[in-house]
Design a protein around this motif. Structure first.
Motif, mmCIF file in Angstrom:
data_model
loop_
_atom_site.group_PDB
_atom_site.id
_atom_site.type_symbol
_atom_site.label_atom_id
_atom_site.label_comp_id
_atom_site.label_asym_id
_atom_site.label_seq_id
_atom_site.Cartn_x
_atom_site.Cartn_y
_atom_site.Cartn_z
ATOM 1 N N ARG A 159 -8.934 3.413 -4.686
ATOM 2 C CA ARG A 159 -9.232 1.981 -4.577
ATOM 3 C C ARG A 159 -8.674 1.205 -5.761
ATOM 4 N NH1 ARG A 159 -15.155 0.606 -5.894
ATOM 5 N NH2 ARG A 159 -14.196 1.102 -7.909
ATOM 6 N N ASP A 160 -8.866 1.733 -6.986
ATOM 7 C CA ASP A 160 -8.392 1.026 -8.180
ATOM 8 C C ASP A 160 -6.867 0.927 -8.202
ATOM 9 O OD1 ASP A 160 -11.025 0.835 -8.890
ATOM 10 O OD2 ASP A 160 -10.953 2.425 -10.408
ATOM 11 N N ALA A 182 1.262 -1.561 -3.018
ATOM 12 C CA ALA A 182 0.131 -0.778 -2.521
ATOM 13 C C ALA A 182 0.485 -0.087 -1.212
ATOM 14 C CB ALA A 182 -1.084 -1.681 -2.342
ATOM 15 N N ARG A 234 -5.781 -1.698 -5.670
ATOM 16 C CA ARG A 234 -6.061 -3.049 -6.176
ATOM 17 C C ARG A 234 -5.035 -3.476 -7.207
ATOM 18 N NH1 ARG A 234 -12.686 -3.031 -7.062
ATOM 19 N NH2 ARG A 234 -13.233 -3.270 -4.830
ATOM 20 N N ALA A 235 -4.491 -2.513 -7.943
ATOM 21 C CA ALA A 235 -3.450 -2.810 -8.930
ATOM 22 C C ALA A 235 -2.064 -2.876 -8.295
ATOM 23 C CB ALA A 235 -3.474 -1.762 -10.033
ATOM 24 N N ASP A 236 -2.016 -2.867 -6.961
ATOM 25 C CA ASP A 236 -0.767 -2.941 -6.203
ATOM 26 C C ASP A 236 0.140 -1.748 -6.504
ATOM 27 O OD1 ASP A 236 0.781 -4.182 -4.252
ATOM 28 O OD2 ASP A 236 2.040 -5.197 -5.747
ATOM 29 N N PHE A 241 -9.239 2.083 4.341
ATOM 30 C CA PHE A 241 -8.486 1.001 3.686
ATOM 31 C C PHE A 241 -7.669 0.292 4.764
ATOM 32 C CE2 PHE A 241 -9.070 4.385 0.568
ATOM 33 C CZ PHE A 241 -9.661 3.700 -0.496
#
Length: 677
Positions: A387-388, A497, A391-393, A476
């Protein structure tokens, strides 16, 4: 002669008729009359007379005047056949690709980089009268691990040094390049750093060898690695300075590349295991990348391994050798412990700066925070890391050991594995709405009922890559999910991502590196009934983890207990420690490579017959039998490494006795097979 019978594995003398005198040169393909039949053969040498006192027959035909069998390859083939208890004809079939007449007739020019020597298998062949269709090579070469270091070649004059660039991260790396440039024969085992452009480093080593006026052979496991190395070498050497050899090439392309190397038009040959016998003039370096990959093992008799063939070749040609990978095999560790090769590794400070943050899910702190981590397929730590990164692409790589959707299923009520009613093979589900089918015979089991409880509901026993991609797509929903495996192997992934689900060996390279790498279903690798299970698991994990960004941007989560030795080696990025530990355990238990072991597989009566005829060394241990496939059995013969040549000779001689008696049941001989169970 191309006759796969052990009792005929020797040279035969023939007369050369006057009309063939000019074209019957050593190294050419010929046809001879043998036992009333016309058979293929190789002209290995010519002499003025023969030691044979009987009547000699004449060569029937010279198939082609092209001397495709180089002197070095003839000697190497004999040594490989002797090491693996095989026949020279079988090795030559692997070493020289089938002839393509149209390609031979194409015009060609010889490059100036490596002078050709197309006809000399024997210096004393002027105006010969007789030919020998066999081998005049010396006896079996000793194991590379036990051999003394080869003498250094003469240094090349005014060689241009190669910029060590990335090799500066390894304290002994620049010295390796200098030795190759100076014409010496260094032998190295290289442990690559995570994120390393290994193809560029190999290109540097090859360029240094070419700068010293010599040639190189580099072998990789698959076509994807070959493409990377091909691009790297083109960038360093320029176009037209090397050729690629692979079994995947068509007959014409493969033969054209082979002839370019044999004629001395290029100084460098790269390829998959098909290139391990490639002819290169003035050989200065042999190299293999990721020698633990089972694709390096030839599935055809006499089943040679590319690493061992190249090491034998380095010994015979007094050339340098480079064995590299993110992981390290026990065989490579043995080269270091015997002093045959030197270690090329980075210091611990450099390793810590380059590795991603690696964490297991089965240690005590993780279990305290997430009690379900011990049984969950995707524990919270792995889910959070993915997930992290998204989120950071950044892309996320998920490694899954099994391909397909549900490659193994069981009864939902009693958990009995679902088996085919016809062949007892495992049933699998091809898709969410698919019908169970056998993985062995492909029969559909639409009306399956559990033989134990009669239940008709099925559950997943093993989850494959496509089912994993489906589950991650639901977790996701706004992130693209791509799969890379047997059906379609991705080469690279653009930035941004994305979720990439890949089976081992099919992981694509991500632009800038992955933000997270998740190593799932570790039990499927660690619990295999195989001597190399731990070594193979670590090799696959390191290959995937090497694609992650360095910490703190990159994270690797392995779903396994952190106390396990392979997991510990992964956490510390210390393949050398694990290889040393693995070799010590095998030495204590008497397993390869600490000893030499051969397997004899076939019908029980045939195996017993061969072993009874074999004059095994006095210190040989015969183990077994153990069941093999198709109703056959396997016996194992173990000897100390110093007795390896005697073991191979005894087995080959016994096979010759059975062949001379025209024994009906075949027996397969394998020396140091990858799998012992």
């Amino acid at each position: 002669m191309d006759v796969p019978l052990a009792h005929l594995d020797r040279p035969f003398d023939y007369l050369v008729p006057a009309e063939l005198d000019d074209v019957a040169v050593p190294g050419t393909r010929v046809k001879v009359r043998f036992a009333g039949q016309l058979v293929d053969g190789w002209l290995l040498s010519r002499a003025d007379d023969s030691g044979h006192t009987g009547r000699l027959a004449y060569l029937e035909k010279v198939v082609s005047p092209e001397p495709v069998l180089a002197p070095e390859i003839a000697r190497l083939a004999r040594a490989v056949a002797d090491r693996y208890a095989g026949n020279l004809a079988d090795v030559l079939r692997l070493a020289v690709p089938p002839r393509h007449a149209r390609v031979e007739k194409e015009p060609h020019t010889t490059g100036a980089s490596v002078p050709p020597d197309a006809t000399a298998l024997d210096e004393a062949t002027a105006n010969p009268a007789t030919a020998r269709a066999g081998s005049t090579a010396p006896g079996p070469a000793e194991s590379a691990a036990a051999a003394e270091p080869a003498a250094a070649a003469e240094p090349a004059a005014a060689a241009e040094p190669v910029d060590p660039r990335g090799w500066r991260d390894y304290p002994t790396g620049p010295a390796l390049l200098r030795a190759l440039t100076d014409g010496r024969a260094p032998r190295a085992v290289w442990s690559a750093l995570p994120g390393e452009d290994w193809a560029a480093r190999y290109a540097d080593a090859v360029a240094a060898t070419v700068a010293g006026g010599r040639g190189a052979v580099v072998v990789v496991a698959d076509a994807r690695d070959l493409d990377r190395l091909d691009a790297a070498l083109t960038g360093v050497l320029g176009p037209g300075r090397h050729v690629s050899l692979s079994a995947a090439l068509g007959p014409a392309r493969r033969y054209r590349a082979f002839l370019a190397a044999r004629r001395g038009q290029v100084p460098v040959v790269i390829g998959t295991r098909a290139a391990m016998f490639a002819p290169v003039e003035r050989l200065g370096l042999v190299a293999v990348w990721d020698d633990g990959d089972d694709l390096h093992s030839e599935p055809r008799a006499p089943y040679p391994h590319a690493r061992d063939v190249l090491l034998t070749r380095a010994q015979l040609a007094e050339a340098g050798a480079l064995v590299g990978g993110y992981a390290r095999t026990a065989e490579a560790q043995l080269l270091l412990e015997t002093g045959w090769a030197r270690e090329v590794v980075a210091d611990r400070a450099t390793v810590r700066a380059r590795i991603p943050a690696i964490a297991p899910t089965g240690d005590d702190p993780q279990l305290a925070r997430d009690p379900g981590a011990a049984t969950a397929r995707l524990p919270s730590l792995a889910w959070t890391a993915a997930r992290d990164a998204l989120r950071a692409d950044l892309p996320v790589l998920v490694q899954v050991p099994r391909r397909g959707y549900l490659p193994s299923i069981s009864c939902a009520d009693c958990r009995t594995p679902a088996r085919c009613a016809h062949c007892a093979g495992p049933l699998a589900l091809p898709s969410a709405g698919g019908t169970p089918a056998c993985r062995w015979c492909a029969r559909v089991a639409a009306a399956y009922a559990c033989p134990e409880c009669g239940g008709r509901r099925l559950r997943a026993a093993v989850t494959g890559a496509r089912r994993t991609a489906e589950e991650l797509g639901r977790a996701f929903p706004d992130v693209p999910v791509r799969t890379s495996g047997r059906e379609e192997v991705l080469t690279d992934v653009p930035g941004g991502a994305a979720l990439v689900v890949a089976t081992p060996g099919a992981e694509p390279v991500a632009e800038g590196g992955y933000g997270a790498v998740l190593l799932l279903d570790s039990w499927a690798l660690l619990t295999r009934a195989d001597l190399r299970a731990g070594e193979e698991a670590l090799r696959r994990w390191l290959a995937a983890a090497a694609l992650a960004r360095p910490a703190p941007a990159g994270r690797v989560v392995v779903v396994a207990d952190g106390a396990l030795a392979p997991v510990q080696a992964l956490l510390r990025w210390d393949a050398a420690w694990f290889a040393g530990r693995e070799l010590a355990e095998r030495r204590e238990l008497g397993f390869p490579p600490a000893v030499r072991m051969a397997s004899v597989t076939g019908p029980a009566e045939a195996v017993a017959d061969l072993l009874a005829a074999a004059r095994l060394p006095g210190d040989a241990e015969v183990l077994g039998p153990v069941p093999a496939d198709e109703g056959r059995e396997r016996m194992l013969v173990r000897v100390p490494r110093a007795r390896a040549a005697a073991l191979a000779e005894a087995l080959h001689s016994a096979a010759g006795v059975r062949a001379a008696r025209k024994a009906a049941d075949p027996v397969r001989l394998q020396v140091d097979p990858l799998s012992l169970f």
